[in-house]
Structure formats: structure tokens, C-alpha cells
Design an enzyme around this catalytic site. Structure first.
Site, mmCIF file in Angstrom:
data_model
loop_
_atom_site.group_PDB
_atom_site.id
_atom_site.type_symbol
_atom_site.label_atom_id
_atom_site.label_comp_id
_atom_site.label_asym_id
_atom_site.label_seq_id
_atom_site.Cartn_x
_atom_site.Cartn_y
_atom_site.Cartn_z
ATOM 1 C CB SER A 82 3.158 1.637 -0.081
ATOM 2 O OG SER A 82 3.328 2.125 -1.297
ATOM 3 C CE LYS A 114 1.812 5.401 0.084
ATOM 4 N NZ LYS A 114 2.639 4.513 -0.718
#
Length: 128
Positions: A25, A68
Site C-alpha cells: 500500500s 488508513k
């Protein structure tokens, strides 16, 4: 990462060799950092970034987006760049979690570069 940037970067290699790193990511953030270190991109704004990237710079979908986004907001980010493939999910999370940040999506690293340049230009014009 180094293939996309065309050379190795010490800061990026140090990050990638960290034992606590799992998943891809951070790819978009690392690519943008590499471009900044190389002098090909300048950014004066606080922008959260997530997204995996391919060797050709395509930005790929990521997982655990909700967490996130929550971390980004708690850390004071008002802008977040996510993969275009996660756009719908990000907007749903933003609404359900009542997150106060602007969600921007990109499908390629070069699109992220253009977006960051535009955001910085707009910010510089407003600060004059």
C-alpha cells in the site's frame, strides 16, 4: 519501486527493508517520495497517500482502506489520494465515518504528480 524510478534510493530501500512492513500500500507514497528526492516533484502540502503501484506506474487497489483513512484524519490530513479502483469504497467510508477530508483518486503515478502540482499551484495562488 526502483524499477519504476529507474534507480535505487537509500531512503526507499531502508523503508522497504524494514521488518515491520507488510503489503504494498505504500507503493504510491514511495514513488512520489522518490520523485521528490530526485527533484522531479515538489510538494508543500500535507497529503495522505495510499496505493500499490505496478512497474509501469499504474496505481493498484489496496486493502484496509477504512483504517488508513481514519488514521489519516486523526493525523490531521485534510487531503487523501487513493487508487481510482478504491474511489467508491473511499467515498462510502468517508460518509459512514463522517471523515472531514477531501478524497482524490488516481490511476497512475503521473496522474498523482499532475494532481499534486495542481494542488500546490492552487495553494500558492491563494496564499499570495
Amino acid at each position: 519501486m526502483n524499477h519504476f524510478l529507474g534507480q535505487e534510493h537509500g531512503r526507499i530501500n531502508k523503508f522497504l527493508n524494514n521488518d515491520h512492513i507488510d503489503g504494498s500500500s505504500a507503493g504510491l507514497g514511495l514513488a512520489l517520495t522518490g520523485l521528490i528526492v530526485r527533484g522531479d516533484l515538489q510538494n508543500d502540502l500535507k497529503i495522505a497517500v495510499t496505493g500499490a503501484i505496478s512497474e509501469t506506474g499504474d496505481v493498484l487497489a489496496i486493502g484496509i482502506l477504512k483504517e488508513k483513512m481514519q488514521i489519516a484524519e486523526k493525523s490531521g490530513f485534510s487531503l487523501m489520494i487513493v487508487p481510482s479502483a478504491n474511489r467508491k469504497e473511499a467515498l462510502e467510508i468517508q460518509q459512514k465515518q463522517n471523515l472531514n477530508m477531501q478524497i482524490l483518486d488516481v490511476a497512475h503515478v503521473e496522474e498523482a504528480v499532475r494532481l499534486i502540482n495542481e494542488l500546490n499551484d492552487k495553494s500558492n495562488e491563494q496564499n499570495k
